[in-house]
Write an enzyme that holds these catalytic residues in place. Structure first.
Site, mmCIF file in Angstrom:
data_model
loop_
_atom_site.group_PDB
_atom_site.id
_atom_site.type_symbol
_atom_site.label_atom_id
_atom_site.label_comp_id
_atom_site.label_asym_id
_atom_site.label_seq_id
_atom_site.Cartn_x
_atom_site.Cartn_y
_atom_site.Cartn_z
ATOM 1 N N HIS A 88 -14.784 -1.693 4.243
ATOM 2 C CA HIS A 88 -13.711 -2.443 4.892
ATOM 3 C C HIS A 88 -14.158 -3.077 6.216
ATOM 4 O O HIS A 88 -15.011 -2.522 6.923
ATOM 5 C CB HIS A 88 -12.567 -1.453 5.161
ATOM 6 C CG HIS A 88 -11.283 -2.059 5.608
ATOM 7 N ND1 HIS A 88 -10.883 -2.048 6.921
ATOM 8 C CD2 HIS A 88 -10.296 -2.673 4.913
ATOM 9 C CE1 HIS A 88 -9.697 -2.623 7.016
ATOM 10 N NE2 HIS A 88 -9.318 -3.011 5.815
ATOM 11 N N GLU A 127 -16.277 4.056 1.715
ATOM 12 C CA GLU A 127 -14.868 4.301 1.419
ATOM 13 C C GLU A 127 -14.827 5.267 0.248
ATOM 14 O O GLU A 127 -15.803 5.395 -0.478
ATOM 15 C CB GLU A 127 -14.204 2.976 1.000
ATOM 16 C CG GLU A 127 -13.514 2.278 2.137
ATOM 17 C CD GLU A 127 -13.206 0.812 1.832
ATOM 18 O OE1 GLU A 127 -12.377 0.553 0.960
ATOM 19 O OE2 GLU A 127 -13.798 -0.052 2.484
ATOM 20 N N ASN A 187 0.825 -1.211 0.000
ATOM 21 C CA ASN A 187 0.000 0.000 0.000
ATOM 22 C C ASN A 187 0.860 1.263 0.000
ATOM 23 O O ASN A 187 0.368 2.347 0.251
ATOM 24 C CB ASN A 187 -0.893 0.045 1.243
ATOM 25 C CG ASN A 187 -1.816 -1.142 1.327
ATOM 26 O OD1 ASN A 187 -2.434 -1.519 0.336
ATOM 27 N ND2 ASN A 187 -1.919 -1.739 2.503
ATOM 28 N N HIS A 244 -7.273 4.549 1.030
ATOM 29 C CA HIS A 244 -6.521 4.285 -0.206
ATOM 30 C C HIS A 244 -6.372 5.525 -1.085
ATOM 31 O O HIS A 244 -5.833 5.441 -2.183
ATOM 32 C CB HIS A 244 -7.195 3.165 -1.007
ATOM 33 C CG HIS A 244 -7.186 1.859 -0.281
ATOM 34 N ND1 HIS A 244 -6.069 1.071 -0.200
ATOM 35 C CD2 HIS A 244 -8.146 1.237 0.439
ATOM 36 C CE1 HIS A 244 -6.339 -0.002 0.522
ATOM 37 N NE2 HIS A 244 -7.595 0.083 0.926
ATOM 38 N N SER A 271 -11.112 -0.874 -1.661
ATOM 39 C CA SER A 271 -9.837 -1.569 -1.585
ATOM 40 C C SER A 271 -9.724 -2.782 -2.499
ATOM 41 O O SER A 271 -8.616 -3.181 -2.834
ATOM 42 C CB SER A 271 -9.557 -1.982 -0.149
ATOM 43 O OG SER A 271 -10.610 -2.760 0.338
ATOM 44 N N LYS A 292 -0.523 3.811 4.733
ATOM 45 C CA LYS A 292 -0.482 3.428 3.315
ATOM 46 C C LYS A 292 0.402 4.428 2.562
ATOM 47 O O LYS A 292 1.611 4.417 2.757
ATOM 48 C CB LYS A 292 -1.913 3.300 2.814
ATOM 49 C CG LYS A 292 -2.518 2.062 3.465
ATOM 50 C CD LYS A 292 -3.967 1.801 3.225
ATOM 51 C CE LYS A 292 -4.304 0.449 3.852
ATOM 52 N NZ LYS A 292 -5.661 0.342 4.335
ATOM 53 N N ASP A 318 -14.090 7.055 4.446
ATOM 54 C CA ASP A 318 -12.762 6.519 4.752
ATOM 55 C C ASP A 318 -11.879 6.634 3.502
ATOM 56 O O ASP A 318 -12.118 5.977 2.492
ATOM 57 C CB ASP A 318 -12.909 5.054 5.190
ATOM 58 C CG ASP A 318 -11.576 4.420 5.594
ATOM 59 O OD1 ASP A 318 -10.514 4.944 5.209
ATOM 60 O OD2 ASP A 318 -11.602 3.380 6.286
HETATM 61 C C1 LIG Z 1 -6.158 -0.321 5.594
HETATM 62 C C2 LIG Z 1 -7.512 0.170 5.881
HETATM 63 C C3 LIG Z 1 -7.902 0.506 7.171
HETATM 64 C C4 LIG Z 1 -7.051 0.193 8.360
HETATM 65 O O1 LIG Z 1 -6.042 1.135 8.539
HETATM 66 P P1 LIG Z 1 -4.802 0.737 9.445
HETATM 67 O O2 LIG Z 1 -4.152 2.048 9.713
HETATM 68 O O3 LIG Z 1 -3.984 -0.188 8.651
HETATM 69 O O4 LIG Z 1 -5.351 0.105 10.676
HETATM 70 C C5 LIG Z 1 -9.124 1.097 7.338
HETATM 71 N N1 LIG Z 1 -9.943 1.328 6.298
HETATM 72 C C6 LIG Z 1 -9.608 0.974 5.045
HETATM 73 C C7 LIG Z 1 -10.563 1.254 3.935
HETATM 74 C C8 LIG Z 1 -8.397 0.384 4.794
HETATM 75 O O5 LIG Z 1 -8.073 0.023 3.566
#
Ligand SMILES: *Cc1c(COP(=O)(O)O)cnc(C)c1O
Length: 387
Positions: free
Chosen positions: A132, A176, A44, A209, A180, A240, A206
């Site tokens: 997610h 999101e 990532n 990505h 992902s 990421k 969220d």
């Molecule tokens: C990776 C991810 C998370 C988790 O984040 P971390 O900092 O790795 O705990 C949360 N939401 C999404 C959409 C993700 O891809």
């Protein structure tokens, strides 16, 4: 007692779903496993900052012998709040043009903490079908009413909002920004337009990505789509593209104050190490200057997506640097991933239940430190498979 767990594991093995931690050695954008060196197509680290020696050295030069502490030794509400936390939050609130920002230990902490803090019995959470696992866990912990809408289907979402409009005092719409597994995007402006019709709706987005990768200054899809100010709770992670660890929410001051008072993973967990927050602060400042990396990543991704469609004539939902090659069949997907690994490409098969049945895939995740030549070699390899 222990036999029960042994049996369960045996079942997983029988179904080819037993998970193990791989033993890997990292060498920049390459990964070594069992003596074989492969281009890492599963990371990532979208901007390629994780292995950026220049940035690392500039960071250490800034602090020299006075490195920030390796531990905060406590929750932020006790003694674990350091000035660098406030500096990063202020910097982020300014960059996003919002009242405030709040940091968390990880994206997982953020998603399992914010939703339960904000939701109560008079709240309905309405989430995209493909959000997610961390948001699903957050919703479970919230113990409130919960409905899912079909992926990116805002007509379906509106039906749900309409139907529940009078029953709930608050409705939190959760999505999101870049998804992902498919690499496709939400239409945030359409969500904002919906929200404006329903005064009791809050938007929770969220950007895990998308932060660093999208938008003129790398602030994510909301920046790219021009609606930074309209997303009530804009969440993202530092693990990421930002090559660090931790997460953030940008929001109104009231929400920030509320989270500080109500959010259990914030209250009851030791805060991130100041060293780590300082590194995030340093990298966040670099974001506006990483346009070349973002542009390169866009072209690389476009190139690979088009090649996969041309070679295999398959569905290509992606609009981002997450590029799925959807084969459908589980066994074929596993076999193809193995062949790719033999050819020097570290990519992994993704199967149900992580993705819907019949959509098993190989998920390529491109990073800005890859070259066109490397992606062309991958494409040539895929072409060989097709023949
Ligand atoms: C990776 C991810 C998370 C988790 O984040 P971390 O900092 O790795 O705990 C949360 N939401 C999404 C959409 C993700 O891809």
């Amino acid at each position: 007692m222990i036999q029960h767990y042994q049996q369960q594991l045996a079942e997983l093995k029988a179904q080819n779903q037993f998970r193990q931690l791989p033993q890997l050695i990292h060498q920049g954008r390459f990964i070594q496993r069992e003596g074989k060196t492969m281009l890492n197509l599963s990371s990532n680290d979208y901007l390629g900052l994780a292995n950026h020696e220049g940035l690392r050295q500039a960071f250490f030069a800034q602090y020299q012998d006075h490195l920030p502490a390796f531990t905060s030794s406590s929750s932020r509400l006790l003694t674990g709040s350091f000035p660098i936390y406030d500096e990063l939050e202020t910097l982020m609130a300014q960059a996003f043009g919002r009242e405030s920002a709040l940091l968390f230990n990880s994206g997982y902490h953020a998603n399992i903490g914010i939703l339960p803090a904000l939701a109560d019995k008079k709240t309905l959470i309405v989430a995209d079908k493909l959000v997610h696992a961390s948001m699903i866990d957050g919703i479970r912990l919230a113990q409130c009413e919960f409905v899912r809408f079909r992926h990116n289907d805002y007509a379906h979402l509106e039906q749900i909002l309409q139907k529940n409009d009078r029953t709930f005092e608050r409705m939190i719409v959760v999505t999101e920004s870049v998804f992902s597994m498919d690499g496709d995007c939400a239409d945030l402006n359409q969500l904002v337009a919906l929200k404006q019709q329903y005064p009791q709706v809050m938007l929770y987005v969220d950007e895990a990505h998308a932060i660093g990768v999208l938008g003129e200054n790398g602030l994510g899809l909301a920046e790219q789509q021009g609606c930074l100010e309209q997303i009530d709770i804009l969440v993202g992670t530092f693990g990421k593209a930002l090559a660090s660890m931790g997460a953030y929410a940008v929001c109104d001051q009231v929400i920030r104050d509320y989270l500080i008072n109500k959010m259990r993973p914030l209250i009851f967990s030791t805060a991130l190490p100041p060293l780590n927050v300082a590194w995030t602060h340093f990298l966040f400042q670099q974001l506006p200057h990483l346009k070349a990396e973002r542009t390169h990543l866009v072209s690389l991704s476009q190139h690979l997506r088009q090649a996969i469609v041309d070679i295999f004539n398959v569905l290509m939902p992606s609009e981002s640097c997450i590029v799925p090659y959807i084969l459908g069949d589980n066994a074929l997907t596993v076999k193809t991933a193995q062949r790719l690994q033999q050819q020097g490409y570290y990519c992994l098969p993704i199967r149900p239940p992580t993705v819907p049945k019949g959509t098993s895939r190989i998920r390529f995740s491109l990073t800005a430190d890859m070259s066109f030549a490397e992606v062309d070699q991958l494409i040539a390899c895929l072409q060989d498979f097709a023949e």
